[in-house]
Design a protein around this motif. Structure first.
Motif, PDB file in Angstrom:
ATOM      1  N   ASN A  23       0.814  -1.492   0.003  1.00 52.27           N
ATOM      2  CA  ASN A  23       0.185  -0.089  -0.222  1.00 52.27           C
ATOM      3  C   ASN A  23       0.721   1.178  -0.117  1.00 52.27           C
ATOM      4  N   SER A  24       2.125   1.264   0.612  1.00 52.63           N
ATOM      5  CA  SER A  24       3.056   2.474   0.591  1.00 52.63           C
ATOM      6  C   SER A  24       3.756   2.856  -0.585  1.00 52.63           C
ATOM      7  N   LYS A  25       3.409   1.884  -1.774  1.00 52.57           N
ATOM      8  CA  LYS A  25       3.817   2.202  -3.161  1.00 52.57           C
ATOM      9  C   LYS A  25       2.836   2.788  -3.761  1.00 52.57           C
ATOM     10  N   LEU A  26       1.604   2.870  -3.373  1.00 51.81           N
ATOM     11  CA  LEU A  26       0.440   3.623  -4.013  1.00 51.81           C
ATOM     12  C   LEU A  26       0.374   4.982  -3.899  1.00 51.81           C
ATOM     13  N   ALA A  27       0.019   5.711  -4.671  1.00 51.25           N
ATOM     14  CA  ALA A  27      -0.318   7.243  -4.629  1.00 51.25           C
ATOM     15  C   ALA A  27      -1.252   7.552  -3.699  1.00 51.25           C
ATOM     16  N   THR A  28      -2.282   6.593  -3.583  1.00 52.98           N
ATOM     17  CA  THR A  28      -3.691   7.107  -2.749  1.00 52.98           C
ATOM     18  C   THR A  28      -3.740   5.667  -1.861  1.00 52.98           C
ATOM     19  N   ASP A  29      -3.746   5.844  -0.731  1.00 49.48           N
ATOM     20  CA  ASP A  29      -4.061   4.523   0.206  1.00 49.48           C
ATOM     21  C   ASP A  29      -5.468   4.143   0.330  1.00 49.48           C
ATOM     22  N   PRO A  30      -5.787   2.789  -0.313  1.00 53.35           N
ATOM     23  CA  PRO A  30      -7.125   2.453  -0.581  1.00 53.35           C
ATOM     24  C   PRO A  30      -7.525   2.116   0.806  1.00 53.35           C
ATOM     25  N   LEU A  31      -6.710   1.798   1.939  1.00 51.59           N
ATOM     26  CA  LEU A  31      -7.396   1.514   3.364  1.00 51.59           C
ATOM     27  C   LEU A  31      -7.698   2.894   3.968  1.00 51.59           C
ATOM     28  N   ASN A  32      -7.721   4.137   3.223  1.00 55.23           N
ATOM     29  CA  ASN A  32      -8.165   5.481   4.021  1.00 55.23           C
ATOM     30  C   ASN A  32      -9.392   5.808   3.205  1.00 55.23           C
ATOM     31  N   ALA A  33     -10.467   5.605   4.167  1.00 57.48           N
ATOM     32  CA  ALA A  33     -11.957   5.655   3.424  1.00 57.48           C
ATOM     33  C   ALA A  33     -11.957   7.245   3.090  1.00 57.48           C
ATOM     34  N   SER A  34     -11.332   8.012   3.883  1.00 57.33           N
ATOM     35  CA  SER A  34     -11.382   9.504   3.282  1.00 57.33           C
ATOM     36  C   SER A  34     -10.821   9.526   1.858  1.00 57.33           C
ATOM     37  N   ASN A  35     -10.174   8.591   1.243  1.00 57.79           N
ATOM     38  CA  ASN A  35      -9.688   8.948  -0.097  1.00 57.79           C
ATOM     39  C   ASN A  35     -10.718   8.482  -1.254  1.00 57.79           C
ATOM     40  N   LEU A  36     -12.157   8.050  -0.788  1.00 56.45           N
ATOM     41  CA  LEU A  36     -13.073   7.740  -1.674  1.00 56.45           C
ATOM     42  C   LEU A  36     -13.562   8.906  -2.292  1.00 56.45           C
ATOM     43  N   ALA A  37     -13.337   8.934  -3.613  1.00 54.37           N
ATOM     44  CA  ALA A  37     -13.610  10.405  -4.030  1.00 54.37           C
ATOM     45  C   ALA A  37     -15.033   9.939  -4.944  1.00 54.37           C
ATOM     46  N   SER A  38     -15.443   8.804  -5.404  1.00 59.43           N
ATOM     47  CA  SER A  38     -16.513   8.576  -6.152  1.00 59.43           C
ATOM     48  C   SER A  38     -16.956   7.093  -6.111  1.00 59.43           C
ATOM     49  N   GLY A  39     -18.024   6.654  -6.584  1.00 51.41           N
ATOM     50  CA  GLY A  39     -18.651   5.371  -6.354  1.00 51.41           C
ATOM     51  C   GLY A  39     -19.420   5.259  -5.148  1.00 51.41           C
ATOM     52  N   THR A  40     -19.871   4.049  -4.933  1.00 55.19           N
ATOM     53  CA  THR A  40     -20.725   3.757  -3.960  1.00 55.19           C
ATOM     54  C   THR A  40     -20.355   2.587  -3.205  1.00 55.19           C
ATOM     55  N   VAL A  41     -20.300   2.585  -1.818  1.00 54.65           N
ATOM     56  CA  VAL A  41     -19.541   1.621  -1.029  1.00 54.65           C
ATOM     57  C   VAL A  41     -20.793   0.516  -1.146  1.00 54.65           C
ATOM     58  N   PRO A  42     -20.610  -0.524  -1.180  1.00 50.90           N
ATOM     59  CA  PRO A  42     -21.482  -1.800  -1.229  1.00 50.90           C
ATOM     60  C   PRO A  42     -22.092  -1.936  -0.049  1.00 50.90           C
ATOM     61  N   THR A  43     -23.619  -2.014   0.261  1.00 55.08           N
ATOM     62  CA  THR A  43     -24.145  -2.231   1.609  1.00 55.08           C
ATOM     63  C   THR A  43     -23.438  -3.280   2.349  1.00 55.08           C
ATOM     64  N   ALA A  44     -22.937  -4.725   1.829  1.00 52.00           N
ATOM     65  CA  ALA A  44     -22.335  -5.560   2.544  1.00 52.00           C
ATOM     66  C   ALA A  44     -21.021  -4.958   3.275  1.00 52.00           C
ATOM     67  N   ARG A  45     -20.503  -3.880   3.041  1.00 50.05           N
ATOM     68  CA  ARG A  45     -19.190  -3.428   3.561  1.00 50.05           C
ATOM     69  C   ARG A  45     -19.700  -2.252   4.681  1.00 50.05           C
ATOM     70  N   LEU A  46     -20.857  -2.008   4.849  1.00 51.34           N
ATOM     71  CA  LEU A  46     -21.491  -1.028   5.814  1.00 51.34           C
ATOM     72  C   LEU A  46     -21.799  -1.884   7.089  1.00 51.34           C
ATOM     73  N   GLY A  47     -22.507  -2.979   7.006  1.00 47.07           N
ATOM     74  CA  GLY A  47     -23.017  -3.753   8.350  1.00 47.07           C
ATOM     75  C   GLY A  47     -23.528  -5.153   7.778  1.00 47.07           C
ATOM     76  N   SER A  48     -23.631  -5.900   8.894  1.00 54.02           N
ATOM     77  CA  SER A  48     -24.223  -7.114   8.621  1.00 54.02           C
ATOM     78  C   SER A  48     -25.758  -7.223   8.400  1.00 54.02           C
ATOM     79  N   GLY A  49     -26.423  -8.243   7.834  1.00 61.95           N
ATOM     80  CA  GLY A  49     -27.769  -8.093   7.636  1.00 61.95           C
ATOM     81  C   GLY A  49     -28.192  -7.732   6.523  1.00 61.95           C
ATOM     82  N   THR A  50     -29.263  -7.645   6.009  1.00 63.48           N
ATOM     83  CA  THR A  50     -29.906  -7.457   4.538  1.00 63.48           C
ATOM     84  C   THR A  50     -30.340  -5.900   4.495  1.00 63.48           C
ATOM     85  N   ALA A  51     -29.743  -5.117   3.562  1.00 61.66           N
ATOM     86  CA  ALA A  51     -30.354  -3.705   3.415  1.00 61.66           C
ATOM     87  C   ALA A  51     -31.396  -3.727   2.186  1.00 61.66           C
ATOM     88  N   SER A  52     -32.550  -3.210   2.857  1.00 67.01           N
ATOM     89  CA  SER A  52     -33.755  -3.219   1.856  1.00 67.01           C
ATOM     90  C   SER A  52     -34.546  -1.906   2.254  1.00 67.01           C
TER      91      SER A  52
END
Length: 242
Positions: A23-52
């Motif tokens: 990760n240190s070799k990447l210009a943007t750390d993908p493990l840092n959520a603040s670097n998300l500039a676009s797209g949608t985080v899948p509901t499975a990554r938000l919590g357990s259970g079923t989103a509806s």
């Protein structure tokens, strides 16, 4: 002779890489959520259970059924401009709510004002003589009580108020038996506090406001019969069905 060869631009493929890129070799750390500039985080990554549409994400990061019951804010009307009719249209939803709470603070522009309540349907006030009031009144600190009912074109909230600010609450309840008021069934009944500034008479009206079974109001209005409201603030809440 030995020479170092640099791969051409765009020629390195996955098969040519051994292991993974740190990760240190990447210009943007993908493990840092603040670097998300676009797209949608899948509901499975938000919590357990079923989103509806019928679940919500709780603080324990679990999707669960939305809680039922309780008061929910529906609408608000406030201003300091002069108005004689304060109307709420298309806010009644008997599928979602079992009752309604109206909290109001009003100031009349003149003395001797009568403030009334009317149901509305399709953007128009229901003003036929199908309102029914019953009251239990006390005059003075002890005084006497009286009860009764009349068929009128509106329900009275306050009579002969002055230019001071008045506040009141209404509980609007759809459908119910009101046989004790001279009619067998009714769409709406409720409770309103009333204050008469001339005789210092306080009374509580209990009973149906409108009892035409073929008409289901979708809103209501508060009317200054004498002048205007120069200052007002009204909140409408709904009691969510369990």
């Amino acid at each position: 002779a030995v020479a170092t060869q640099t791969p051409g631009t765009g020629t390195v493929t996955n098969d040519m890489l051994a292991g993974s890129i740190a990760n240190s070799k990447l210009a943007t750390d993908p493990l840092n959520a603040s670097n998300l500039a676009s797209g949608t985080v899948p509901t499975a990554r938000l919590g357990s259970g079923t989103a509806s549409s019928s679940t919500v994400l709780f603080g324990d990061q679990t999707f669960k059924t939305a809680p039922s019951g309780g008061l929910k804010f529906i609408s608000k009307l406030e201003s300091t401009s002069d108005e004689d009719i304060l109307a709420f249209d298309s806010i009644i939803d008997n599928t979602t709510y079992s009752a309604y709470k109206v909290i109001a603070t009003l100031k009349s522009a003149s003395n001797n004002a009568d403030i009334d309540f009317r149901w509305r349907d399709g953007g128009s006030a229901l003003t036929s003589s199908n309102y029914c009031n019953a009251n239990f009144a006390y005059t003075g600190e002890v005084g006497t009580a009286n009860t009764g009912h009349t068929n009128i074109a509106h329900a009275n909230i306050a009579t002969d108020v002055g230019t001071r600010t008045i506040s009141f609450e209404m509980t609007l309840i759809p459908t119910g038996s009101i046989a004790n008021m001279g009619v067998s069934t009714g769409h709406w009944r409720g409770h309103i506090g009333n204050y008469n500034s001339g005789t210092r008479k306080a009374r509580i009206m209990i009973g149906a406001f409108y009892y035409v079974n073929s008409t289901v109001p979708d809103g209501f209005e508060i009317v200054n019969q004498t002048s205007n409201f120069e200052d007002y603030e009204i909140f409408v809440y709904g009691m969510v069905k369990a």
